[in-house]
Design a protein around this motif. Structure first.
Motif, PDB file in Angstrom:
ATOM      1  N   ALA A  75       0.843  -1.204   0.000  1.00 55.60           N
ATOM      2  CA  ALA A  75       0.000   0.000   0.000  1.00 55.60           C
ATOM      3  C   ALA A  75       0.872   1.245   0.000  1.00 55.60           C
ATOM      4  CB  ALA A  75      -0.935  -0.002   1.209  1.00 55.60           C
ATOM      5  N   GLN A  76       1.993   1.185   0.699  1.00 53.01           N
ATOM      6  CA  GLN A  76       2.904   2.320   0.704  1.00 53.01           C
ATOM      7  C   GLN A  76       3.515   2.541  -0.675  1.00 53.01           C
ATOM      8  OE1 GLN A  76       5.681   1.711   3.980  1.00 53.01           O
ATOM      9  NE2 GLN A  76       4.492   3.251   5.062  1.00 53.01           N
ATOM     10  N   ALA A  77       3.852   1.470  -1.347  1.00 52.35           N
ATOM     11  CA  ALA A  77       4.428   1.616  -2.681  1.00 52.35           C
ATOM     12  C   ALA A  77       3.425   2.255  -3.637  1.00 52.35           C
ATOM     13  CB  ALA A  77       4.881   0.260  -3.203  1.00 52.35           C
ATOM     14  N   LEU A  78       2.168   1.848  -3.532  1.00 51.90           N
ATOM     15  CA  LEU A  78       1.135   2.430  -4.394  1.00 51.90           C
ATOM     16  C   LEU A  78       0.877   3.899  -4.062  1.00 51.90           C
ATOM     17  CD1 LEU A  78      -1.387  -0.529  -4.547  1.00 51.90           C
ATOM     18  CD2 LEU A  78       0.169   0.256  -6.353  1.00 51.90           C
ATOM     19  N   ALA A  79       1.159   4.279  -2.835  1.00 52.72           N
ATOM     20  CA  ALA A  79       0.914   5.660  -2.420  1.00 52.72           C
ATOM     21  C   ALA A  79       1.852   6.651  -3.094  1.00 52.72           C
ATOM     22  CB  ALA A  79       1.050   5.781  -0.911  1.00 52.72           C
ATOM     23  N   VAL A  80       2.920   6.161  -3.680  1.00 52.51           N
ATOM     24  CA  VAL A  80       3.825   7.050  -4.407  1.00 52.51           C
ATOM     25  C   VAL A  80       3.037   7.807  -5.481  1.00 52.51           C
ATOM     26  CG1 VAL A  80       5.841   7.133  -5.916  1.00 52.51           C
ATOM     27  CG2 VAL A  80       5.846   5.661  -3.904  1.00 52.51           C
ATOM     28  N   THR A 119      -9.705  -0.790   5.833  1.00 49.05           N
ATOM     29  CA  THR A 119      -9.421   0.483   6.500  1.00 49.05           C
ATOM     30  C   THR A 119      -7.944   0.580   6.868  1.00 49.05           C
ATOM     31  OG1 THR A 119     -11.673   0.571   7.359  1.00 49.05           O
ATOM     32  CG2 THR A 119     -10.042   1.967   8.453  1.00 49.05           C
ATOM     33  N   ALA A 120      -7.383  -0.511   7.375  1.00 49.02           N
ATOM     34  CA  ALA A 120      -5.958  -0.515   7.723  1.00 49.02           C
ATOM     35  C   ALA A 120      -5.100  -0.274   6.487  1.00 49.02           C
ATOM     36  CB  ALA A 120      -5.587  -1.833   8.401  1.00 49.02           C
ATOM     37  N   LEU A 121      -5.448  -0.916   5.366  1.00 50.96           N
ATOM     38  CA  LEU A 121      -4.681  -0.722   4.135  1.00 50.96           C
ATOM     39  C   LEU A 121      -4.803   0.703   3.606  1.00 50.96           C
ATOM     40  CD1 LEU A 121      -5.357  -4.074   2.282  1.00 50.96           C
ATOM     41  CD2 LEU A 121      -3.162  -3.252   3.136  1.00 50.96           C
ATOM     42  N   LEU A 122      -6.011   1.249   3.644  1.00 52.15           N
ATOM     43  CA  LEU A 122      -6.200   2.635   3.202  1.00 52.15           C
ATOM     44  C   LEU A 122      -5.417   3.601   4.085  1.00 52.15           C
ATOM     45  CD1 LEU A 122      -9.992   2.701   2.274  1.00 52.15           C
ATOM     46  CD2 LEU A 122      -8.032   2.858   0.716  1.00 52.15           C
ATOM     47  N   LEU A 126      -2.508   6.239   3.122  1.00 49.11           N
ATOM     48  CA  LEU A 126      -2.532   7.669   3.476  1.00 49.11           C
ATOM     49  C   LEU A 126      -1.237   8.096   4.146  1.00 49.11           C
ATOM     50  CD1 LEU A 126      -6.138   8.106   4.873  1.00 49.11           C
ATOM     51  CD2 LEU A 126      -5.184   9.187   2.834  1.00 49.11           C
ATOM     52  N   HIS A 127      -0.786   7.290   5.091  1.00 54.20           N
ATOM     53  CA  HIS A 127       0.452   7.646   5.788  1.00 54.20           C
ATOM     54  C   HIS A 127       1.642   7.600   4.842  1.00 54.20           C
ATOM     55  CE1 HIS A 127      -0.642   8.188  10.046  1.00 54.20           C
ATOM     56  NE2 HIS A 127      -1.748   7.618   9.614  1.00 54.20           N
ATOM     57  N   ALA A 128       1.654   6.623   3.964  1.00 49.60           N
ATOM     58  CA  ALA A 128       2.741   6.544   2.997  1.00 49.60           C
ATOM     59  C   ALA A 128       2.722   7.748   2.059  1.00 49.60           C
ATOM     60  CB  ALA A 128       2.630   5.254   2.196  1.00 49.60           C
ATOM     61  N   ALA A 129       1.529   8.138   1.627  1.00 48.37           N
ATOM     62  CA  ALA A 129       1.430   9.315   0.759  1.00 48.37           C
ATOM     63  C   ALA A 129       1.980  10.541   1.482  1.00 48.37           C
ATOM     64  CB  ALA A 129      -0.017   9.537   0.329  1.00 48.37           C
TER      65      ALA A 129
END
Length: 192
Positions: A75-80, A119-122, A126-129
């Motif tokens: 999810a963090q990688a996708l937040a890029v 919700t945890a993944l979203l 958000l935090h990664a973004a």
């Protein structure tokens, strides 16, 4: 009495919530790997969220175990991609406050659902973004990204391990920590 001390200690962490907002000034290595490592570790909002998600997974979805931590990192990688969106910094801070409230409430609830995991993944996204949006302008992207990923994996993993280690009293700890997280999110939204 021990529960009261724990709750007071966790609530005491909320005093640092305003410091977490737009927490620049990480170790100045030109924005490289150390800046990436220190960004999640110096933002109390990020620390509490990631520990909370690790705890949530350990208690609510233990069968998924380390696979869920891997999903958080994905999810963090996708937040890029999210860093390319024209979103005001205040919107990211509001989203992070809401994510703290959401994870806090999910920790407080003793049941697991697909909604919990989504919700945890979203929230992880958000935090990664937010990590990427706050990346120093002159940062080498790969080095910064490796630092953020390593620190995030550490925090998610520590939360997960804490949840596994606290098994006998995990529900009480989860509820107290959940209330603290939700309170921190409210603090960010009201006073941030």
């Amino acid at each position: 009495m021990n529960q009261a001390r724990l709750l007071i200690s966790l609530l005491g962490l909320l005093c640092f919530a305003p410091l977490a907002q737009a927490h620049p000034g990480h170790l100045n290595d030109g924005g490289g790997i150390m800046a990436g490592i220190f960004h999640p570790l110096t933002g109390v909002d990020h620390v509490l969220f990631m520990l909370g998600v690790g705890l949530l997974i350990a208690l609510r979805a233990p069968a998924l175990g380390a696979r869920t931590v891997a999903l958080m990192l994905a999810a963090q990688a996708l937040a890029v991609v999210a860093m390319l969106l024209p979103v005001a910094p205040q919107i990211w801070e509001i989203a992070i406050g809401i994510s703290l409230i959401a994870i806090g409430l999910l920790l407080w609830r003793p049941r697991v659902s697909t909604f919990t995991l989504v919700t945890a993944l979203l929230g992880a996204g958000l935090h990664a973004a937010a990590h990427w949006v706050e990346m120093p302008a002159d940062a080498p992207v790969v080095a910064y990204g490796l630092g953020v990923t390593a620190a995030s994996a550490l925090l998610y993993g520590l939360g997960y391990l804490a949840g596994r280690a606290l098994r006998p009293q995990a529900e009480r700890v989860a509820r107290a920590f959940g209330i603290s997280l939700a309170g921190g999110g409210v603090w960010m939204l009201v006073f941030g």
